[in-house]
Write an enzyme that holds these catalytic residues in place. Structure first.
Site, PDB file in Angstrom:
ATOM      1  N   SER A 144      26.127  37.145  40.997  1.00  0.00           N
ATOM      2  CA  SER A 144      26.843  37.682  40.135  1.00  0.00           C
ATOM      3  C   SER A 144      28.167  36.758  39.765  1.00  0.00           C
ATOM      4  CB  SER A 144      27.154  39.071  39.908  1.00  0.00           C
ATOM      5  OG  SER A 144      27.845  39.705  41.233  1.00  0.00           O
ATOM      6  N   LYS A 189      29.872  37.348  33.690  1.00  0.00           N
ATOM      7  CA  LYS A 189      30.728  38.163  32.613  1.00  0.00           C
ATOM      8  C   LYS A 189      30.835  37.374  31.456  1.00  0.00           C
ATOM      9  CE  LYS A 189      32.452  41.682  34.876  1.00  0.00           C
ATOM     10  NZ  LYS A 189      32.811  43.141  34.439  1.00  0.00           N
TER      11      LYS A 189
END
Length: 417
Positions: free
Chosen positions: A314, A65
């Site tokens: 992720s 992110k």
């Protein structure tokens, strides 16, 4: 497997191009980690495909992110930088925005639901952000963030439904495909859809056809519903909280429709197994959403057989107590950790005879629970439950057989739900 040959032409109308992703990569270069892309020989053998892993859990905030957040912050005009930015998030977006905002001297406000765990609040504040707790749900926190955006003249940074965010997330794919150009299939987790939108922009822009498969948790199939015109419920306590999004983005849904070949769903059991395997095999910690790609390979091995698959780890932000529970539950499913329930007669030596058989079978006893009162058995009957450690499922079955046949006991196993 579903394919959409018209995708390459429809992608031309999308608001993020390959050039946008390349510019984002130049912008953020040196400020985020260029994480490694490595082939996993053990996982490849396990699933029957060549598996590449992209270790985005090695970013400073342990999640990809940061890329979209930094790309967005770097494009703000000076006036917006001076006033600051605001976001609604209880997860990785909050930390990525807070971390890079502090480094750039941009004030960051994060609105979180009041139910957000204290550790997440402290982590976000530790990166220099101002945290506002408002509402009991994410929707309430989001609404309050948009209200503060107007009242204070702040710039709202969306966690996924924003072109600059999508372009930043796409830099993951630029690196991955540069390091492993033989990848022919990408399996990407979907929450709001920012990551798969950026990855798809890169994957579908090259000369080589790359299949793009999205993954969602069965409990939160929001993008799956939107794509397939279904109405599966989106609720429940999922291990993959980072991709537990009830309402996908309107913008990202356009990317998914244009670029994604298929979306698959994975169970909580497979997510737990994937988290455990990543720690056992790769010695790396991933959160539930970060394990979704591997969970898909475990769930649908035939559809990925003999392919060269890239999966993105992720994020690695998982609560340590939750991780411990996942690992112990995985041991229980494999038969290496078990709770054996034995019915005894309440007489001297009964428990000794049970424990003796455990010793003969070389099974390690961890805990013993004796139950005399709260049972439906007669007054002279009792139940004992023994937590134990075995080598594998076959070893456990030999123990149960020895108790039943050699000891004459009534035996059952306390199974996981």
């Amino acid at each position: 497997m579903a394919t959409h040959p018209e995708k390459s032409s429809s992608s031309a109308s999308l608001p993020v191009s390959l050039n946008d992703v390349r510019m984002a990569a130049e912008r953020i270069s040196g400020s985020v980690v260029r994480t490694p892309t490595l082939v996993s020989q053990t996982l490849s053998k396990l699933v029957g495909a060549k598996v590449y892993l992209k270790f985005e859990n090695l970013q400073f905030t342990a999640a990809y992110k940061e890329r979209g957040a930094l790309n967005t912050l770097l494009q703000l005009p000076q006036e917006a930088r001076d006033k600051g930015v605001i976001a609604a998030s209880a997860g990785n977006h909050a930390q990525g925005l807070a971390y890079h905002g502090a480094k750039l001297g941009i004030p960051v406000t994060i609105v979180m639901p009041r139910s957000t765990p204290t550790v997440k609040v402290m982590q976000t504040e530790g990166h220099g952000a101002t945290v506002v707790l408002e509402g009991e749900t994410f929707d309430a926190a989001y609404a309050h963030a948009r209200k503060l955006e107007v009242e204070r003249g702040l710039t709202f940074v969306h966690p996924f439904d924003q072109p600059s965010i999508i372009a930043g997330q796409g830099t993951v794919a630029l690196e991955m495909l540069a390091d492993a150009p033989d990848i022919d299939t990408l399996v990407i987790p979907i929450g709001g859809g920012g990551l798969i939108s950026g990855v798809g922009t890169v994957a579908k822009s090259g000369g080589k056809p790359i299949e793009l498969i999205g993954v969602q948790a069965e409990l939160y199939p929001s993008m799956y519903n939107r794509r397939n015109h279904t109405a599966l419920p989106c609720e429940g306590d999922t291990l993959a909280e980072g991709i537990a999004v009830k309402q996908p983005g309107d913008l990202t849904a356009q990317f998914v429709e244009a670029l994604v070949d298929d979306i698959v769903l994975v169970s909580e059991t497979r997510l737990e197994e994937a988290v455990s395997l990543m720690l056992q095999i790769e010695k790396t910690v991933v959160e539930g959403g970060g394990a979704a790609g591997l969970a898909a390979l475990l769930t649908y091995p035939e559809r990925f057989k003999d392919k060269t698959v890239g999966i993105i780890l992720s994020g690695g932000n998982i609560d340590t107590r939750l991780l411990a529970n996942v690992l112990l539950r995985d041991l229980a499913r494999d038969g290496r950790l078990a709770r054996v329930r034995v019915r005894l007669q309440d007489r001297p030596g009964a428990l000794y005879n049970v424990v003796r058989i455990f010793g003969e079978q070389q099974v390690n006893i961890i805990e013993i629970y004796h139950q005399r009162i709260f049972t439906s058995l007669p007054a002279k009957g009792l139940i004992t439950e023994i937590e134990c450690e075995t080598r594998d499922r076959a070893h456990l079955e030999r123990l149960v057989e020895a108790l039943r046949v050699g000891g004459g006991f009534e035996v059952s196993l306390v199974e996981l739900g």
